[in-house]
Design an enzyme around this catalytic site. Structure first.
Site, PDB file in Angstrom:
ATOM      1  N   ASP A   1      47.194  36.765  46.791  1.00  0.00           N
ATOM      2  CA  ASP A   1      47.515  37.221  45.432  1.00  0.00           C
ATOM      3  C   ASP A   1      49.006  37.223  45.124  1.00  0.00           C
ATOM      4  O   ASP A   1      49.414  37.614  44.026  1.00  0.00           O
ATOM      5  CB  ASP A   1      46.970  38.646  45.217  1.00  0.00           C
ATOM      6  CG  ASP A   1      45.496  38.660  44.829  1.00  0.00           C
ATOM      7  OD1 ASP A   1      44.982  37.609  44.393  1.00  0.00           O
ATOM      8  OD2 ASP A   1      44.871  39.724  44.965  1.00  0.00           O
TER       9      ASP A   1
ATOM     10  N   ARG B   1      47.045  44.139  49.077  1.00  0.00           N
ATOM     11  CA  ARG B   1      48.301  43.601  48.525  1.00  0.00           C
ATOM     12  C   ARG B   1      49.533  44.386  48.981  1.00  0.00           C
ATOM     13  O   ARG B   1      50.659  43.992  48.633  1.00  0.00           O
ATOM     14  CB  ARG B   1      48.238  43.568  46.982  1.00  0.00           C
ATOM     15  CG  ARG B   1      47.159  42.639  46.431  1.00  0.00           C
ATOM     16  CD  ARG B   1      47.371  42.322  44.948  1.00  0.00           C
ATOM     17  NE  ARG B   1      48.576  41.525  44.739  1.00  0.00           N
ATOM     18  CZ  ARG B   1      49.017  41.145  43.537  1.00  0.00           C
ATOM     19  NH1 ARG B   1      48.346  41.481  42.444  1.00  0.00           N
ATOM     20  NH2 ARG B   1      50.113  40.421  43.413  1.00  0.00           N
TER      21      ARG B   1
ATOM     22  N   ARG C   1      45.174  50.666  37.759  1.00  0.00           N
ATOM     23  CA  ARG C   1      46.136  50.372  38.820  1.00  0.00           C
ATOM     24  C   ARG C   1      47.307  51.368  38.830  1.00  0.00           C
ATOM     25  O   ARG C   1      47.333  52.288  39.619  1.00  0.00           O
ATOM     26  CB  ARG C   1      46.645  48.933  38.702  1.00  0.00           C
ATOM     27  CG  ARG C   1      45.530  47.869  38.818  1.00  0.00           C
ATOM     28  CD  ARG C   1      44.951  47.801  40.212  1.00  0.00           C
ATOM     29  NE  ARG C   1      43.916  46.799  40.350  1.00  0.00           N
ATOM     30  CZ  ARG C   1      44.095  45.541  40.730  1.00  0.00           C
ATOM     31  NH1 ARG C   1      45.288  45.102  41.017  1.00  0.00           N
ATOM     32  NH2 ARG C   1      43.077  44.717  40.856  1.00  0.00           N
TER      33      ARG C   1
ATOM     34  N   HIS D   1      44.898  45.385  34.099  1.00  0.00           N
ATOM     35  CA  HIS D   1      46.360  45.497  33.982  1.00  0.00           C
ATOM     36  C   HIS D   1      46.708  45.403  32.506  1.00  0.00           C
ATOM     37  O   HIS D   1      46.061  44.656  31.749  1.00  0.00           O
ATOM     38  CB  HIS D   1      47.072  44.320  34.678  1.00  0.00           C
ATOM     39  CG  HIS D   1      47.261  44.469  36.154  1.00  0.00           C
ATOM     40  ND1 HIS D   1      47.071  43.421  37.036  1.00  0.00           N
ATOM     41  CD2 HIS D   1      47.660  45.517  36.912  1.00  0.00           C
ATOM     42  CE1 HIS D   1      47.340  43.829  38.267  1.00  0.00           C
ATOM     43  NE2 HIS D   1      47.695  45.089  38.226  1.00  0.00           N
TER      44      HIS D   1
ATOM     45  N   CYS E   1      50.495  36.758  34.592  1.00  0.00           N
ATOM     46  CA  CYS E   1      50.408  37.304  35.958  1.00  0.00           C
ATOM     47  C   CYS E   1      51.269  36.504  36.929  1.00  0.00           C
ATOM     48  O   CYS E   1      51.755  37.043  37.919  1.00  0.00           O
ATOM     49  CB  CYS E   1      48.975  37.272  36.462  1.00  0.00           C
ATOM     50  SG  CYS E   1      47.812  38.205  35.488  1.00  0.00           S
TER      51      CYS E   1
END
Ligand code: ARG
Length: 279
Positions: A69, A94, A139, A168, A269
């Site tokens: 990611d 992550r 998140r 997000h 992103c």
């Protein structure tokens, strides 16, 4: 004729050499489905070349094996005035990316701040004129909103996301005018139903002229876009949004990142804004 102007941008990107979907931390990720790393790289290259062709600067951070990611550099921090606020990822998968981004900021001369609170960088923090729009719900935590406000000394507007597909802020809201006169309303676009009622009312009040996109355009990650104030890089699937942008005098530029959508990410992103001391 449009009087919009393109502002020079500086971005951080990460070539998706290790891209795959080997775990699932958002509803788009399905590890059982095959991914094509070469295709992800080719699509990403197209985005990279598009930025360069528009005259923007793109810095690159080395991809780390085992962190598929990391291509989504928007989550790697939030940078304004040469100050870089580092990320603290929500999910363990992550978390190993954080030191890599923090080291990169330090090595590149940013005034680097190590976070105490869980936050996923520009995935959830967007600069709209003078204020920071901050997402929460999936998140980044509310405490990170207070932290980001302290670090940058700016007003923070907390917005609550309620649809897991739009986990997000940058999947549900796009800043169209990265640079505006003090006090002017920056152009933004958003998907109203991705937010709770109080957040929708707040957006309505602060941005009465915003573009509201259809569920259809939101669902293809149409809002996950990058704008220099004139050119707006969007998904070719966001047909309605493309027309709305043209009506307002923006120039939509279509770049397809279908392979990266398998990881739940799109154009924005893959793009972290590096705002220097100058702006
Ligand atoms: N697979 C990544 C994750 O779930 C995608 C991140 C997308 N980034 C973004 N800025 N919306 O964390």
């Amino acid at each position: 004729m449009s009087d919009r102007i393109a502002h020079h941008r500086r971005y951080l990107m990460c070539r998706p050499e290790h891209f795959t979907v080997s775990y699932s931390i958002n509803p788009w990720m399905e590890p059982a489905n095959p991914t094509d790393t070469a295709k992800a790289v080719a699509q990403w290259e197209k985005l990279y070349e598009t930025y360069l062709a528009l005259g923007h600067e793109v810095e690159l951070i080395d991809p780390l094996p085992g962190f598929p990611d990391m291509v989504y550099t928007a989550n790697g921090g939030f940078v304004i005035d040469g100050i870089a606020y580092g990320p603290e990822f929500r999910y363990v998968e992550r978390q190993g990316e954080s030191p890599a981004f923090i080291d990169w900021f330090r090595a590149n001369g940013f005034d680097t701040r190590v976070p105490e609170e869980v936050n996923e960088g520009e995935g959830d923090f967007l600069l709209a004129g003078d204020v920071i729009l901050a997402g929460t719900g999936f998140r980044s935590t509310g405490d990170s909103h207070a932290e980001v406000g302290r670090i940058f000394g700016r007003e923070v507007v907390s917005l609550t996301l309620i649809d897991p597909r739009f986990y997000h802020l940058d999947t549900a809201l796009a800043i169209l005018d990265p640079v505006v006169e003090p006090g002017a309303e920056p152009g933004i676009a958003y998907l109203p139903h991705a937010f709770d009622e109080a957040s929708q009312a707040e957006l309505q009040r602060r941005f009465p002229n915003a573009i509201q996109v259809s569920d259809e355009d939101g669902a293809v990650f149409g809002l996950n876009s990058a704008s220099d104030g004139l050119n707006v890089i969007i998904s070719p699937r966001a047909k309605g949004f493309e027309a709305q942008l043209r009506e307002r005098g923006y120039n939509p530029v279509l770049v397809d990142l279908s392979e990266l959508l398998l990881g739940g990410g799109g154009i924005k992103c893959c793009t972290l804004e590096l705002r220097g001391a100058r702006e």
